[in-house]
Design an enzyme around this catalytic site. Structure first.
Site, short mmCIF file in Angstrom:
data_model
loop_
_atom_site.label_atom_id
_atom_site.label_comp_id
_atom_site.label_asym_id
_atom_site.label_seq_id
_atom_site.Cartn_x
_atom_site.Cartn_y
_atom_site.Cartn_z
N GLY A 265 6.67 9.51 -25.48
CA GLY A 265 7.83 9.12 -26.51
C GLY A 265 7.06 8.25 -27.81
O GLY A 265 6.92 7.18 -26.79
N GLU A 266 7.42 8.36 -28.19
CA GLU A 266 7.01 7.78 -29.38
C GLU A 266 7.32 6.64 -29.91
O GLU A 266 7.22 5.62 -30.53
CB GLU A 266 6.98 8.39 -30.88
CG GLU A 266 5.55 9.07 -30.89
CD GLU A 266 5.10 9.63 -32.65
OE1 GLU A 266 4.03 9.60 -32.98
OE2 GLU A 266 6.21 9.83 -33.54
N GLN B 97 2.88 2.01 -26.12
CA GLN B 97 2.89 2.31 -24.84
C GLN B 97 1.79 3.74 -25.29
O GLN B 97 1.34 4.27 -24.63
CB GLN B 97 3.68 2.78 -24.23
CG GLN B 97 3.21 3.39 -22.93
CD GLN B 97 4.94 3.28 -22.23
OE1 GLN B 97 4.79 2.81 -21.00
NE2 GLN B 97 5.91 4.61 -22.34
N HIS C 163 15.11 10.81 -23.07
CA HIS C 163 13.98 11.96 -22.39
C HIS C 163 14.10 13.52 -21.97
O HIS C 163 13.29 14.10 -21.92
CB HIS C 163 14.28 11.50 -21.02
CG HIS C 163 14.17 10.09 -20.40
ND1 HIS C 163 15.55 9.17 -20.37
CD2 HIS C 163 12.80 8.91 -19.94
CE1 HIS C 163 14.57 7.59 -20.29
NE2 HIS C 163 13.31 7.46 -20.44
N MET D 269 10.78 6.53 -15.98
CA MET D 269 11.99 5.34 -14.62
C MET D 269 13.19 5.60 -14.93
O MET D 269 13.66 4.93 -14.65
CB MET D 269 11.36 3.80 -16.06
CG MET D 269 10.08 3.20 -15.94
SD MET D 269 9.61 1.14 -15.45
CE MET D 269 10.36 1.28 -16.83
N GLY D 270 13.66 6.81 -15.17
CA GLY D 270 15.03 7.21 -15.08
C GLY D 270 15.68 7.04 -15.17
O GLY D 270 15.35 6.06 -16.83
N TYR D 271 17.17 6.82 -15.43
CA TYR D 271 18.14 6.72 -16.38
C TYR D 271 18.06 7.51 -17.70
O TYR D 271 18.05 7.04 -18.06
CB TYR D 271 18.47 5.09 -16.11
CG TYR D 271 19.70 4.71 -17.00
CD1 TYR D 271 21.40 4.43 -15.62
CD2 TYR D 271 20.37 4.40 -17.43
CE1 TYR D 271 22.51 4.39 -15.78
CE2 TYR D 271 21.49 4.01 -18.20
CZ TYR D 271 22.88 3.70 -16.31
OH TYR D 271 23.93 3.56 -16.85
N LEU E 294 17.52 5.88 -28.62
CA LEU E 294 18.10 5.39 -27.05
C LEU E 294 17.33 5.43 -26.82
O LEU E 294 16.35 4.68 -26.55
CB LEU E 294 17.97 7.25 -27.56
CG LEU E 294 19.53 7.73 -27.69
CD1 LEU E 294 19.42 9.39 -27.42
CD2 LEU E 294 20.47 7.72 -26.98
N SER E 295 17.45 4.41 -25.96
CA SER E 295 16.87 3.17 -25.00
C SER E 295 18.05 3.01 -23.75
O SER E 295 18.89 2.98 -23.65
CB SER E 295 16.44 1.87 -25.14
OG SER E 295 16.47 1.41 -24.54
O1 PAF Z 1 7.63 5.10 -20.88
C1 PAF Z 1 8.38 4.33 -19.61
O2 PAF Z 1 9.45 5.21 -18.48
C2 PAF Z 1 7.34 4.27 -18.34
O3 PAF Z 1 6.69 2.25 -19.07
C3 PAF Z 1 6.85 4.98 -18.30
C4 PAF Z 1 5.36 5.62 -18.78
C5 PAF Z 1 6.92 6.05 -17.37
C6 PAF Z 1 5.73 4.06 -17.21
O4 PAF Z 1 5.77 3.85 -15.67
#
Ligand code: PAF
Length: 273
Positions: free
Chosen positions: A145-146, A151, A37, A30-32, A182-183
């Site tokens: 990511g774990e 998720q 990432h 979802m960017g940023y 990190l988030s």
């Molecule tokens: O983990 C994320 O950033 C989001 O939940 C994902 C998997 C990209 C779905 O929008």
């Protein structure tokens, strides 16, 4: 690196690569982007011939009380980070869904507790967007990511149950120099809350390092350390079913979500008996 904004262009290219038997790796985001990432992107780079990263802030996974417009964004910075990490195609759709979109993907069981209980319909939104992204990007493998352990479990179940033929690979949780996971949401923390937020991973480590066989005793050891405004959950669960356990007698996962001001932080650690 190519930047693609149109869903039709993305799918046409992806179908071409698939027809040519390319190994396509995919990292949806979802960017940023932060080092958590870019670590996933770099790891995926080593496992595929073509690497696609998507950036899309998915409205479907935000609840009515969660502020979608407040989600941090940095498209230019993100593109530079993707390029540096070895991404071939950055898929950044302005709009991912057609106006008459009518499908929801619901994964049962592993979605009911924890984040699922705190954020009803969140995982339906995640599974739906990832399913659509998979259809557009046609990957052979995707990495999640774990850090968002539930998720990852939900998406692994979805890919298996729907026989998608896509390998779902776990990516490591990356921590800051002081241990904070990190988030993208860490930017919202005040300096004082950030300092208190360090007790989240410290609580999980205490629980992990306890010698007790009793999950309740380990959780109590973690709670004694935790300093937060409110605790949504701190639990020891089976890593496949996400059901809570009583005895620590096999490899398990400790998961936690706590609030600091308006910011919810998630963290987890693996537990070996
Ligand atoms: O983990 C994320 O950033 C989001 O939940 C994902 C998997 C990209 C779905 O929008």
């Amino acid at each position: 690196m190519d930047v693609i904004r149109s869903v039709d262009t993305m799918q046409a290219l992806a179908l071409g690569w698939r027809a040519r038997g390319k190994k396509v790796g995919f990292v949806p985001t979802m960017g940023y982007l932060h080092q958590g990432h870019t670590t996933l992107i770099e790891l995926m780079r080593q496992r595929c011939e073509l690497l696609i990263v998507s950036i899309y802030v998915n409205p479907l996974q935000f609840g009515p009380s969660e502020d979608l417009s407040r989600y941090p964004r940095d498209p230019k910075g993100d593109a530079a980070k993707c390029r540096a990490a070895g991404c071939d195609v950055l898929f950044m759709p302005d709009n991912l869904y057609p106006s008459d979109f009518r499908t929801k993907v619901h994964v049962d069981g592993v979605t009911t507790r924890w984040e699922g209980a705190e954020r009803p319909s969140h995982f339906e939104g995640v599974a739906t967007v990832v399913c659509r992204l998979f259809g557009l990007v046609q990957p052979t493998a995707a990495m999640f990511g774990e850090k968002d352990f539930q998720q990852f479990t939900v998406l692994k179940s979805m890919a298996r149950d729907l026989a998608m033929g896509i390998e779902i690979i776990p990516g490591p949780l990356v921590r800051d120099h002081d241990g904070l996971a990190l988030s993208s949401r860490n930017v919202y923390l005040s300096p004082e809350d950030r300092r208190r937020a360090l007790t989240l991973h410290q609580a999980l480590y205490a629980l992990r390092d306890s010698r007790s066989q009793s999950a309740a005793e380990r959780i109590a050891a973690g709670r004694a350390i935790l300093d937060c405004d409110s605790l949504d959950y701190l639990a020891i669960v089976d890593p496949e079913t996400l059901e809570p356990v009583e005895l620590v007698d096999r490899p398990l996962r400790a998961i936690a979500t706590a609030r600091y001001g308006r910011t919810r932080l998630l963290d987890n650690v693996a537990i070996a008996p």
